[in-house]
Design a protein around this motif. Structure first.
Motif, PDB file in Angstrom:
ATOM      1  N   PRO A  40      53.529  74.192  24.278  1.00  0.00           N
ATOM      2  CA  PRO A  40      52.497  74.863  23.477  1.00  0.00           C
ATOM      3  C   PRO A  40      52.961  76.215  22.935  1.00  0.00           C
ATOM      4  CG  PRO A  40      51.900  74.867  25.793  1.00  0.00           C
ATOM      5  CD  PRO A  40      53.143  74.026  25.671  1.00  0.00           C
ATOM      6  N   PHE A  41      54.074  76.723  23.440  1.00  0.00           N
ATOM      7  CA  PHE A  41      54.647  77.977  22.954  1.00  0.00           C
ATOM      8  C   PHE A  41      55.496  77.770  21.692  1.00  0.00           C
ATOM      9  CE2 PHE A  41      53.647  78.837  27.301  1.00  0.00           C
ATOM     10  CZ  PHE A  41      53.414  80.199  27.400  1.00  0.00           C
ATOM     11  N   TYR A  42      55.857  76.521  21.403  1.00  0.00           N
ATOM     12  CA  TYR A  42      56.777  76.243  20.298  1.00  0.00           C
ATOM     13  C   TYR A  42      56.151  76.650  18.953  1.00  0.00           C
ATOM     14  CZ  TYR A  42      60.413  74.165  17.533  1.00  0.00           C
ATOM     15  OH  TYR A  42      61.456  74.004  16.657  1.00  0.00           O
ATOM     16  N   PRO A  43      56.924  77.343  18.122  1.00  0.00           N
ATOM     17  CA  PRO A  43      56.396  77.862  16.846  1.00  0.00           C
ATOM     18  C   PRO A  43      56.424  76.840  15.704  1.00  0.00           C
ATOM     19  CG  PRO A  43      58.638  78.636  17.155  1.00  0.00           C
ATOM     20  CD  PRO A  43      58.280  77.856  18.397  1.00  0.00           C
ATOM     21  N   HIS A  44      55.517  75.897  15.732  1.00  0.00           N
ATOM     22  CA  HIS A  44      55.434  74.905  14.659  1.00  0.00           C
ATOM     23  C   HIS A  44      54.971  75.538  13.350  1.00  0.00           C
ATOM     24  CE1 HIS A  44      56.158  71.426  17.205  1.00  0.00           C
ATOM     25  NE2 HIS A  44      55.347  71.970  18.095  1.00  0.00           N
ATOM     26  N   GLY A  45      54.023  76.470  13.446  1.00  0.00           N
ATOM     27  CA  GLY A  45      53.498  77.147  12.260  1.00  0.00           C
ATOM     28  C   GLY A  45      52.320  76.435  11.636  1.00  0.00           C
ATOM     29  N   ASN A  46      51.510  77.205  10.946  1.00  0.00           N
ATOM     30  CA  ASN A  46      50.374  76.689  10.169  1.00  0.00           C
ATOM     31  C   ASN A  46      49.398  75.834  10.977  1.00  0.00           C
ATOM     32  OD1 ASN A  46      51.152  77.953   7.725  1.00  0.00           O
ATOM     33  ND2 ASN A  46      52.724  76.383   7.486  1.00  0.00           N
ATOM     34  N   ILE A  47      49.124  76.230  12.206  1.00  0.00           N
ATOM     35  CA  ILE A  47      48.160  75.518  13.036  1.00  0.00           C
ATOM     36  C   ILE A  47      46.790  76.149  12.789  1.00  0.00           C
ATOM     37  CG2 ILE A  47      47.484  74.878  15.378  1.00  0.00           C
ATOM     38  CD1 ILE A  47      50.498  75.414  16.136  1.00  0.00           C
ATOM     39  N   PRO A  48      45.829  75.371  12.316  1.00  0.00           N
ATOM     40  CA  PRO A  48      44.502  75.935  12.054  1.00  0.00           C
ATOM     41  C   PRO A  48      43.844  76.438  13.342  1.00  0.00           C
ATOM     42  CG  PRO A  48      44.674  73.678  11.199  1.00  0.00           C
ATOM     43  CD  PRO A  48      45.895  73.943  12.011  1.00  0.00           C
ATOM     44  N   ILE A  49      43.283  77.620  13.278  1.00  0.00           N
ATOM     45  CA  ILE A  49      42.586  78.190  14.427  1.00  0.00           C
ATOM     46  C   ILE A  49      41.141  77.681  14.388  1.00  0.00           C
ATOM     47  CG2 ILE A  49      41.805  80.322  15.543  1.00  0.00           C
ATOM     48  CD1 ILE A  49      44.300  81.671  14.265  1.00  0.00           C
ATOM     49  N   PRO A  50      40.691  77.030  15.457  1.00  0.00           N
ATOM     50  CA  PRO A  50      39.333  76.475  15.465  1.00  0.00           C
ATOM     51  C   PRO A  50      38.266  77.524  15.158  1.00  0.00           C
ATOM     52  CG  PRO A  50      40.562  75.658  17.347  1.00  0.00           C
ATOM     53  CD  PRO A  50      41.405  76.733  16.707  1.00  0.00           C
ATOM     54  N   PHE A  51      37.260  77.095  14.434  1.00  0.00           N
ATOM     55  CA  PHE A  51      36.108  77.930  14.078  1.00  0.00           C
ATOM     56  C   PHE A  51      36.518  79.160  13.263  1.00  0.00           C
ATOM     57  CE2 PHE A  51      35.548  76.139  18.394  1.00  0.00           C
ATOM     58  CZ  PHE A  51      34.609  75.171  18.099  1.00  0.00           C
ATOM     59  N   SER A  52      37.646  79.055  12.544  1.00  0.00           N
ATOM     60  CA  SER A  52      38.196  80.222  11.855  1.00  0.00           C
ATOM     61  C   SER A  52      38.799  79.812  10.514  1.00  0.00           C
ATOM     62  CB  SER A  52      39.276  80.888  12.717  1.00  0.00           C
ATOM     63  OG  SER A  52      38.804  81.195  13.996  1.00  0.00           O
ATOM     64  N   GLN A  53      37.952  79.476   9.567  1.00  0.00           N
ATOM     65  CA  GLN A  53      38.430  79.012   8.276  1.00  0.00           C
ATOM     66  C   GLN A  53      39.363  80.043   7.646  1.00  0.00           C
ATOM     67  OE1 GLN A  53      35.352  77.692   5.646  1.00  0.00           O
ATOM     68  NE2 GLN A  53      36.782  77.070   4.068  1.00  0.00           N
ATOM     69  N   GLY A  54      40.534  79.572   7.224  1.00  0.00           N
ATOM     70  CA  GLY A  54      41.507  80.436   6.576  1.00  0.00           C
ATOM     71  C   GLY A  54      42.461  81.146   7.532  1.00  0.00           C
ATOM     72  N   TYR A  55      42.304  80.935   8.835  1.00  0.00           N
ATOM     73  CA  TYR A  55      43.186  81.555   9.831  1.00  0.00           C
ATOM     74  C   TYR A  55      44.091  80.488  10.439  1.00  0.00           C
ATOM     75  CZ  TYR A  55      40.405  85.855   9.862  1.00  0.00           C
ATOM     76  OH  TYR A  55      39.768  87.018   9.518  1.00  0.00           O
ATOM     77  N   TYR A  56      45.372  80.851  10.584  1.00  0.00           N
ATOM     78  CA  TYR A  56      46.370  79.932  11.126  1.00  0.00           C
ATOM     79  C   TYR A  56      47.232  80.667  12.143  1.00  0.00           C
ATOM     80  CZ  TYR A  56      44.908  77.163   7.185  1.00  0.00           C
ATOM     81  OH  TYR A  56      44.144  76.456   6.296  1.00  0.00           O
ATOM     82  N   ALA A  57      47.841  79.896  13.035  1.00  0.00           N
ATOM     83  CA  ALA A  57      48.725  80.474  14.039  1.00  0.00           C
ATOM     84  C   ALA A  57      50.040  79.711  14.062  1.00  0.00           C
ATOM     85  CB  ALA A  57      48.076  80.438  15.419  1.00  0.00           C
ATOM     86  N   VAL A  58      51.030  80.340  14.654  1.00  0.00           N
ATOM     87  CA  VAL A  58      52.352  79.753  14.767  1.00  0.00           C
ATOM     88  C   VAL A  58      52.411  78.734  15.907  1.00  0.00           C
ATOM     89  CG1 VAL A  58      54.770  80.325  15.258  1.00  0.00           C
ATOM     90  CG2 VAL A  58      53.441  81.764  13.734  1.00  0.00           C
ATOM     91  N   SER A  59      51.688  79.005  17.012  1.00  0.00           N
ATOM     92  CA  SER A  59      51.756  78.121  18.181  1.00  0.00           C
ATOM     93  C   SER A  59      50.376  77.908  18.791  1.00  0.00           C
ATOM     94  CB  SER A  59      52.687  78.718  19.242  1.00  0.00           C
ATOM     95  OG  SER A  59      52.098  79.865  19.832  1.00  0.00           O
ATOM     96  N   VAL A  60      50.256  76.859  19.561  1.00  0.00           N
ATOM     97  CA  VAL A  60      49.015  76.580  20.288  1.00  0.00           C
ATOM     98  C   VAL A  60      48.760  77.704  21.303  1.00  0.00           C
ATOM     99  CG1 VAL A  60      47.891  75.001  21.920  1.00  0.00           C
ATOM    100  CG2 VAL A  60      49.165  74.089  19.965  1.00  0.00           C
ATOM    101  N   GLU A  61      49.803  78.112  22.007  1.00  0.00           N
ATOM    102  CA  GLU A  61      49.634  79.169  23.006  1.00  0.00           C
ATOM    103  C   GLU A  61      49.221  80.478  22.351  1.00  0.00           C
ATOM    104  OE1 GLU A  61      49.348  80.367  26.972  1.00  0.00           O
ATOM    105  OE2 GLU A  61      49.722  78.370  26.181  1.00  0.00           O
ATOM    106  N   GLY A  62      49.716  80.727  21.145  1.00  0.00           N
ATOM    107  CA  GLY A  62      49.301  81.920  20.412  1.00  0.00           C
ATOM    108  C   GLY A  62      47.806  81.927  20.134  1.00  0.00           C
ATOM    109  N   ILE A  63      47.258  80.766  19.817  1.00  0.00           N
ATOM    110  CA  ILE A  63      45.812  80.642  19.602  1.00  0.00           C
ATOM    111  C   ILE A  63      45.078  80.881  20.914  1.00  0.00           C
ATOM    112  CG2 ILE A  63      43.936  79.040  19.018  1.00  0.00           C
ATOM    113  CD1 ILE A  63      45.966  77.689  17.056  1.00  0.00           C
ATOM    114  N   TRP A  64      45.517  80.203  21.970  1.00  0.00           N
ATOM    115  CA  TRP A  64      44.859  80.295  23.272  1.00  0.00           C
ATOM    116  C   TRP A  64      44.847  81.736  23.779  1.00  0.00           C
ATOM    117  CZ3 TRP A  64      41.513  77.624  25.796  1.00  0.00           C
ATOM    118  CH2 TRP A  64      41.347  77.783  27.173  1.00  0.00           C
ATOM    119  N   GLN A  65      45.977  82.398  23.704  1.00  0.00           N
ATOM    120  CA  GLN A  65      46.068  83.774  24.189  1.00  0.00           C
ATOM    121  C   GLN A  65      45.380  84.753  23.235  1.00  0.00           C
ATOM    122  OE1 GLN A  65      47.168  84.657  27.189  1.00  0.00           O
ATOM    123  NE2 GLN A  65      47.762  82.558  27.691  1.00  0.00           N
ATOM    124  N   GLY A  66      45.516  84.509  21.944  1.00  0.00           N
ATOM    125  CA  GLY A  66      44.940  85.418  20.960  1.00  0.00           C
ATOM    126  C   GLY A  66      43.423  85.453  20.988  1.00  0.00           C
TER     127      GLY A  66
END
Length: 181
Positions: A40-66
């Motif tokens: 989940p730390f891998y930087p795939h990029g352009n992962i949509p952040i739930p409930f956040s139209q127009g916001y994206y993250a590099v990794s799943v862990e970045g979303i979880w921690q952020g």
């Protein structure tokens, strides 16, 4: 053939004694390519952040921690952009007790741990499997068709309703593989 999830810290000799001629694949950020991409730390990029139209993250862990909210600290959008797989974690030691996860970057609601796992972590990781990990999942499926497959993860929690354990991303991979059969 069956797919198992085991702790990465378990010795190879112990795993080989528990299972009949298994193939062992590390799925953590310490793994070699291509299976490091399962972390989940891998930087795939352009992962949509739930409930956040127009916001994206590099990794799943970045979303979880952020999206974590602490007594002394609100969300940290800088975690959405971490691409080197380091410095993503946010801890209670540094920020005070965890209150929960914000329901979206601009959301007001704070989700409890179980709800956040169900509405943030699992959907984000599942999205990554479906969008970025088709080749890796196909490879794992071929391996599992011919031998027992052990996926290594630091966490082995399989129940999203369990308050005592994080959800294992390797378990989410296992569930996806089993759904393909």
């Amino acid at each position: 053939m069956p797919v198992y999830v085991e702790n990465r810290r378990t010795s190879r000799s112990t795993l080989l004694s528990r299972y009949d001629n298994p193939t062992i694949i590390d799925t953590t950020s310490q793994a070699t390519m291509p299976y490091r991409k399962l972390s989940p730390f891998y930087p795939h990029g352009n992962i949509p952040i739930p409930f956040s139209q127009g916001y994206y993250a590099v990794s799943v862990e970045g979303i979880w921690q952020g999206l974590k909210v602490f007594v002394n600290s609100d969300i940290d959008q800088s975690k959405f952009a971490v691409s080197n797989m380091r410095g993503i974690k946010r801890t209670s030691k540094a920020n005070g007790q965890i209150i929960g996860h914000r329901k979206g970057v601009e959301g007001k609601a704070i989700l409890d741990y179980v709800t956040a796992k169900k509405e943030i972590y699992i959907p984000c990781y599942t999205w990554v499997i479906e969008q970025y990990l088709q080749d890796e999942m196909a490879s794992l499926s071929k391996i599992a068709a011919n031998s027992s497959l052990i996926l290594l993860d630091y966490n082995t929690g399989s129940d999203p309703f369990d308050l005592t354990k994080p959800v294992s991303h390797a378990t989410l991979c296992k569930n996806h593989l089993e759904a393909l059969v």
